[in-house]
Scaffold this motif. Structure first.
Motif, PDB file in Angstrom:
ATOM      1  N   TYR A  13       0.825  -1.204   0.000  1.00 25.85           N
ATOM      2  CA  TYR A  13       0.000   0.000   0.000  1.00 25.85           C
ATOM      3  C   TYR A  13       0.866   1.264   0.000  1.00 25.85           C
ATOM      4  CZ  TYR A  13      -3.069   3.779   1.122  1.00 25.85           C
ATOM      5  OH  TYR A  13      -3.716   4.994   1.069  1.00 25.85           O
ATOM      6  N   VAL A  14       1.959   1.267   0.765  1.00 21.97           N
ATOM      7  CA  VAL A  14       2.848   2.435   0.793  1.00 21.97           C
ATOM      8  C   VAL A  14       3.388   2.711  -0.616  1.00 21.97           C
ATOM      9  CG1 VAL A  14       5.041   3.339   1.656  1.00 21.97           C
ATOM     10  CG2 VAL A  14       3.482   2.184   3.213  1.00 21.97           C
ATOM     11  N   PHE A  15       3.753   1.662  -1.334  1.00 25.72           N
ATOM     12  CA  PHE A  15       4.221   1.807  -2.719  1.00 25.72           C
ATOM     13  C   PHE A  15       3.146   2.446  -3.595  1.00 25.72           C
ATOM     14  CE2 PHE A  15       3.839  -0.704  -6.783  1.00 25.72           C
ATOM     15  CZ  PHE A  15       4.707   0.085  -7.530  1.00 25.72           C
ATOM     16  N   LEU A  16       1.920   1.941  -3.509  1.00 27.39           N
ATOM     17  CA  LEU A  16       0.839   2.460  -4.335  1.00 27.39           C
ATOM     18  C   LEU A  16       0.445   3.876  -3.907  1.00 27.39           C
ATOM     19  CD1 LEU A  16      -1.324  -0.785  -4.551  1.00 27.39           C
ATOM     20  CD2 LEU A  16       0.192   0.157  -6.307  1.00 27.39           C
ATOM     21  N   TYR A  17       0.509   4.142  -2.617  1.00 25.75           N
ATOM     22  CA  TYR A  17       0.236   5.472  -2.065  1.00 25.75           C
ATOM     23  C   TYR A  17       1.202   6.494  -2.657  1.00 25.75           C
ATOM     24  CZ  TYR A  17       0.032   9.034   1.708  1.00 25.75           C
ATOM     25  OH  TYR A  17      -0.081  10.184   2.453  1.00 25.75           O
ATOM     26  N   HIS A  18       2.479   6.132  -2.715  1.00 26.29           N
ATOM     27  CA  HIS A  18       3.475   7.051  -3.270  1.00 26.29           C
ATOM     28  C   HIS A  18       3.357   7.156  -4.791  1.00 26.29           C
ATOM     29  CE1 HIS A  18       5.910   6.655   0.618  1.00 26.29           C
ATOM     30  NE2 HIS A  18       5.409   7.877   0.553  1.00 26.29           N
ATOM     31  N   ALA A  19       2.843   6.125  -5.432  1.00 25.56           N
ATOM     32  CA  ALA A  19       2.574   6.228  -6.874  1.00 25.56           C
ATOM     33  C   ALA A  19       1.505   7.290  -7.130  1.00 25.56           C
ATOM     34  CB  ALA A  19       2.129   4.879  -7.428  1.00 25.56           C
ATOM     35  N   ILE A  20       0.507   7.369  -6.241  1.00 23.55           N
ATOM     36  CA  ILE A  20      -0.520   8.411  -6.353  1.00 23.55           C
ATOM     37  C   ILE A  20       0.105   9.796  -6.165  1.00 23.55           C
ATOM     38  CG2 ILE A  20      -2.585   9.383  -5.256  1.00 23.55           C
ATOM     39  CD1 ILE A  20      -3.408   6.515  -4.546  1.00 23.55           C
ATOM     40  N   PHE A  77       0.480  13.502  -8.862  1.00 23.80           N
ATOM     41  CA  PHE A  77       0.257  14.930  -8.630  1.00 23.80           C
ATOM     42  C   PHE A  77       1.567  15.711  -8.615  1.00 23.80           C
ATOM     43  CE2 PHE A  77      -3.481  12.804  -6.838  1.00 23.80           C
ATOM     44  CZ  PHE A  77      -4.488  13.502  -7.489  1.00 23.80           C
ATOM     45  N   PHE A  78       2.633  15.087  -8.143  1.00 23.10           N
ATOM     46  CA  PHE A  78       3.938  15.750  -8.122  1.00 23.10           C
ATOM     47  C   PHE A  78       4.411  16.063  -9.533  1.00 23.10           C
ATOM     48  CE2 PHE A  78       8.636  15.192  -8.317  1.00 23.10           C
ATOM     49  CZ  PHE A  78       8.990  16.318  -7.591  1.00 23.10           C
ATOM     50  N   ARG A  95       4.467  13.538 -17.102  1.00 24.73           N
ATOM     51  CA  ARG A  95       3.441  14.427 -16.562  1.00 24.73           C
ATOM     52  C   ARG A  95       2.205  14.566 -17.451  1.00 24.73           C
ATOM     53  NH1 ARG A  95       7.299  18.934 -17.195  1.00 24.73           N
ATOM     54  NH2 ARG A  95       7.370  18.927 -14.922  1.00 24.73           N
ATOM     55  N   VAL A  96       2.293  14.133 -18.707  1.00 27.31           N
ATOM     56  CA  VAL A  96       1.138  14.271 -19.601  1.00 27.31           C
ATOM     57  C   VAL A  96       0.365  12.957 -19.751  1.00 27.31           C
ATOM     58  CG1 VAL A  96       2.220  16.149 -20.889  1.00 27.31           C
ATOM     59  CG2 VAL A  96       2.544  13.788 -21.656  1.00 27.31           C
ATOM     60  N   GLN A  97       0.779  11.936 -19.023  1.00 28.38           N
ATOM     61  CA  GLN A  97       0.081  10.652 -19.140  1.00 28.38           C
ATOM     62  C   GLN A  97      -1.257  10.694 -18.402  1.00 28.38           C
ATOM     63  OE1 GLN A  97       1.363   8.473 -21.239  1.00 28.38           O
ATOM     64  NE2 GLN A  97       3.075   9.913 -21.472  1.00 28.38           N
ATOM     65  N   SER A  98      -2.223   9.982 -18.927  1.00 27.97           N
ATOM     66  CA  SER A  98      -3.536   9.897 -18.279  1.00 27.97           C
ATOM     67  C   SER A  98      -3.435   9.051 -17.017  1.00 27.97           C
ATOM     68  CB  SER A  98      -4.534   9.249 -19.241  1.00 27.97           C
ATOM     69  OG  SER A  98      -4.197   7.878 -19.463  1.00 27.97           O
ATOM     70  N   PRO A  99      -4.416   9.149 -16.121  1.00 23.82           N
ATOM     71  CA  PRO A  99      -4.400   8.305 -14.932  1.00 23.82           C
ATOM     72  C   PRO A  99      -4.289   6.812 -15.269  1.00 23.82           C
ATOM     73  CG  PRO A  99      -6.022  10.032 -14.662  1.00 23.82           C
ATOM     74  CD  PRO A  99      -5.520  10.131 -16.074  1.00 23.82           C
ATOM     75  N   LEU A 100      -4.969   6.382 -16.337  1.00 25.48           N
ATOM     76  CA  LEU A 100      -4.909   4.970 -16.719  1.00 25.48           C
ATOM     77  C   LEU A 100      -3.483   4.568 -17.082  1.00 25.48           C
ATOM     78  CD1 LEU A 100      -6.147   2.248 -17.432  1.00 25.48           C
ATOM     79  CD2 LEU A 100      -6.698   3.156 -19.708  1.00 25.48           C
ATOM     80  N   VAL A 101      -2.813   5.379 -17.897  1.00 26.00           N
ATOM     81  CA  VAL A 101      -1.438   5.065 -18.288  1.00 26.00           C
ATOM     82  C   VAL A 101      -0.511   5.120 -17.072  1.00 26.00           C
ATOM     83  CG1 VAL A 101       0.527   5.818 -19.687  1.00 26.00           C
ATOM     84  CG2 VAL A 101      -1.784   5.842 -20.659  1.00 26.00           C
TER      85      VAL A 101
END
Length: 392
Positions: free
Chosen positions: A49-56, A60-61, A342-348
């Protein structure tokens, strides 16, 4: 698809469980039998979860150039706090239990601290070296600060201080800033001999002396470097100490293992995730403590926590936790590059994260087999050598 959606996170988790099974079979890594299998399984899911949390947060970063933790999501803000609290509760439970049962089995303080050093520093040192290599690439291998200052900053990293190295602002982001939690872990380890006094467990004088020095050191580090919610985070350790007194009681374990308790745990987790007034609130602490007490007393969450892939994931949890930031940083900064990422969609973005997860699990399984486990297995022999050398 939203960048904070739970669905892609669940799908990536399933992919990770499949991949850890395949990689472990390939590398001939088998789950070790432990006294608390549910806790071992829990540890793996927390690290993922920490890995996926930081992916989120990376999503935004990349678009704002601001590292905002928690991300703009009530669910993930609360889940992040719960996850870290559970990590601290695991540490507290495993080591406070040694004090509670000290009459049955005397605490070997020298071995305890050597085991902690060998548990943390081999992988952590490798990650710091990798971090310095990344800094070198970012600065084109040019020295931007005096060499003594550079050495001092590296030394700070070795005691869990996330210093900026070679004038790279936000150096800690290379590993997703996870180093702060190690300072709290070391704080608790240093406090153990003094907690033992509350239970009538005594340690040699030199243990108290060294523990006092490191307790003062990490109190200072946390006070100056990681003051945000410090008391609330420290409180989590008490939640892990509570079940140490009764986790082995047959009737308690029978009650904890009941399917109704499992349903209550899920309900409490949902309530805490959706309705906690703020992260690390006392309400969150109470909910998290209830969940952890049930798991520490033997609840397997319908068998999920003791499932073989879960146990395999738990074995590599520390490597997952400490290495994942590097994988994300290298992927988004070097392999893709910020202009593209930074231009990738959320899905990508989630598909890229899924690819990162495969690399991460492979690297961490290798790390466990060739770095973590050999050092852990060296604990008895090194303890004996230290005791002989210092005549302890």
């Amino acid at each position: 698809m939203s960048p904070v959606s739970l669905l892609p996170m669940l799908l990536i988790l399933l992919l990770i469980l499949l991949w850890i099974t395949l990689v472990s079979n390939w590398l001939q890594v088998r789950p070790q039998e432990g006294r608390y299998k549910s806790i071992d399984g829990l540890r793996g899911y927390l690290a993922v979860y920490v890995f996926l949390y930081h992916a989120i947060i990376w999503f935004f970063f990349l678009r704002s150039n601001k590292w905002t933790s928690p991300p703009p999501s009530v669910i993930h803000a609360n889940l992040g706090a719960i996850c870290i609290s559970l990590f601290f509760m695991i540490t507290a439970f495993l080591f406070f239990s040694k004090l509670v049962h000290a009459r049955e089995r005397k605490v070997d303080w020298v071995r305890l601290y050597i085991s902690r050093i060998l548990r943390i520093y081999p992988v952590y040192t490798a990650v710091v070296i990798a971090l310095l290599f990344v800094v070198g690439i970012l600065t084109h291998w040019k020295l931007r600060e005096p060499l003594p200052q550079l050495v001092a900053h590296v030394g700070q990293w070795m005691i869990s201080i996330a210093a900026d190295v070679n004038h790279i602002s936000g150096t800690k982001l290379i590993i997703a800033g996870v180093v702060w939690s190690l300072a709290f872990e070391w704080l608790y380890y240093a406090a153990l001999p003094f907690l033992g006094l509350l239970l009538g467990v005594r340690a040699p004088f030199y243990i108290y002396l060294m523990a006092a020095v490191f307790l003062a050191l990490f109190i200072g580090i946390i006070y100056y470097w990681y003051p945000a919610n410090a008391w609330n985070k420290t409180l989590a350790f008490t939640g892990g100490m509570i079940p140490a007194f009764f986790a082995a009681h047959p009737k308690v374990r029978q009650l904890a293992a009941h399917w109704i308790t499992s349903l209550l745990m899920i309900a409490v987790l949902i309530i805490a995730t959706l309705y906690s007034p703020y992260i690390y609130s006392f309400f969150t602490y109470l909910c998290t403590t209830f969940i952890f007490v049930a798991i520490a007393c033997g609840n397997t969450l319908f068998g999920i926590l003791t499932w073989r892939p879960s146990c395999l994931l738990g074995q590599i949890a520390f490597s997952l936790y400490i290495i994942h930031g590097l994988i994300l940083f290298i992927t988004f900064m070097f392999i893709l590059g910020m202009p593209v990422a930074r231009v990738q969609s959320p899905l990508v973005h989630w598909l890229i994260t899924a690819g990162c997860s495969l690399v991460l699990v492979t690297v961490c399984t290798l790390s466990y087999k060739y770095l973590e486990r050999p050092f852990l297995e060296a604990t008895p022999s090194l303890t004996a050598r230290v005791k002989r050398y210092f005549r302890l």
